[in-house]
Design an enzyme around this catalytic site. Structure first.
Site, PDB file in Angstrom:
ATOM      1  N   SER A 142      31.900  11.678  -6.488  1.00 56.75           N
ATOM      2  CA  SER A 142      32.204  12.821  -5.571  1.00 56.75           C
ATOM      3  C   SER A 142      33.280  13.737  -6.432  1.00 56.75           C
ATOM      4  O   SER A 142      34.036  13.189  -7.254  1.00 56.75           O
ATOM      5  CB  SER A 142      32.957  12.302  -4.450  1.00 56.75           C
ATOM      6  N   TYR A 155      38.494   7.032   0.763  1.00 59.17           N
ATOM      7  CA  TYR A 155      37.455   7.606   0.102  1.00 59.17           C
ATOM      8  C   TYR A 155      37.667   7.968  -1.211  1.00 59.17           C
ATOM      9  O   TYR A 155      36.704   7.834  -2.089  1.00 59.17           O
ATOM     10  CB  TYR A 155      36.870   8.777   1.046  1.00 59.17           C
TER      11      TYR A 155
END
Length: 264
Positions: A142, A155
């Site tokens: 990401s 995350y």
């Protein structure tokens, strides 16, 4: 990589980016798709739509946190359907919360799915790719694997770890003719983020766009694929003015820092 006639395994294929990637691979001429996710019903729906495009689809309804079941299921799939040429590790979960309000159960879930689950799948498939001296592995990280943001600590930690894992494997597996690639999309408009409080000024991209950029990167044999102009801008800014970027992210964060002071 020429996708035509190849067999690909996509994890997290029942929704979001994984689903979009599966469709894009089918449209690019993949011969067979192995779709892995926990939700067998949603997988079946995706499979029916892809089969209408003339592509063979195999459903693997597996929970990535159950490593024994995953290893058995993947070994059987390789035996029954032949070699896998392309592995795309897309499965992932995310929880948004200030660190001081985070729940340990959610932390464990993010680590177990995003990291341990990916490791389990990759270990099983990479060993077989090494034996056949051919393969491509895509690990979906990401933008938050490059630039961490408030309210997304765990995350971000898992996505940073995925980049390190990918870079390490890239060197180790090159001798076996296996290329290992990182895909780094910015915020993507998927089911997973519908309940998130959005960061200011961040414009979500579509799963279809992510899938299209991935396929283009595979054709170009890219090692790291950034998706979206926001990703390129943030990475560039992080290199030349990291403190400025931290201030911008703090201003953009959806949860008030004043709210966190209550816990200090």
């Amino acid at each position: 990589m020429n996708i035509q006639g190849k067999t690909a395994l996509v994890t997290g294929a029942s929704r979001g980016i994984g689903r979009a990637i599966a469709f894009e691979l089918a449209q690019q001429g993949a011969k067979r798709l192995l779709l892995l996710a926990r939700d067998a019903v949603r997988l079946a729906e995706v499979a029916r739509e892809i089969e209408a495009l003339g592509v063979e689809v195999v459903i693997l309804a597996l929970d990535l946190t159950q490593s024994v079941e995953v290893n058995i299921g993947l070994a059987r799939a390789w035996r029954d359907y032949g070699p896998i040429h392309l592995l795309i590790n897309c499965a992932g979960v995310a929880h948004q919360a200030s660190f001081l309000q985070s729940q340990l159960s959610q932390v464990y879930q993010e680590i177990n799915v995003n990291l341990i689950g990916m490791y389990t799948v990759t270990r099983c498939i990479a060993r077989r790719m090494a034996a056949q001296r051919e393969g491509r592995i895509v690990n979906v990280s990401s933008l938050m694997g490059k630039v961490a943001a408030p309210t997304m600590a765990t995350y971000s930690a898992t996505k940073f770890a995925i980049l390190g894992f990918t870079q390490s494997l890239r060197g180790e597996l090159a001798a076996y003719n296996i290329r290992v690639i990182a895909l780094l999309p910015s915020l993507t408009d998927t089911d997973m983020v519908q309940e998130f409080q959005r960061f200011q000024w961040v414009v979500p991209i579509t799963p279809k766009k992510v899938a299209q950029v991935l396929v283009a990167g595979l054709h170009e044999e890219s090692s790291e694929i950034l998706v979206g102009w926001q990703s390129h801008l943030a990475v560039w800014c992080n290199r030349i003015a990291p403190r400025l970027l931290e201030r911008i992210l703090l201003m953009a964060t959806p949860m008030s820092i004043d709210r966190q002071k209550h816990y200090l």
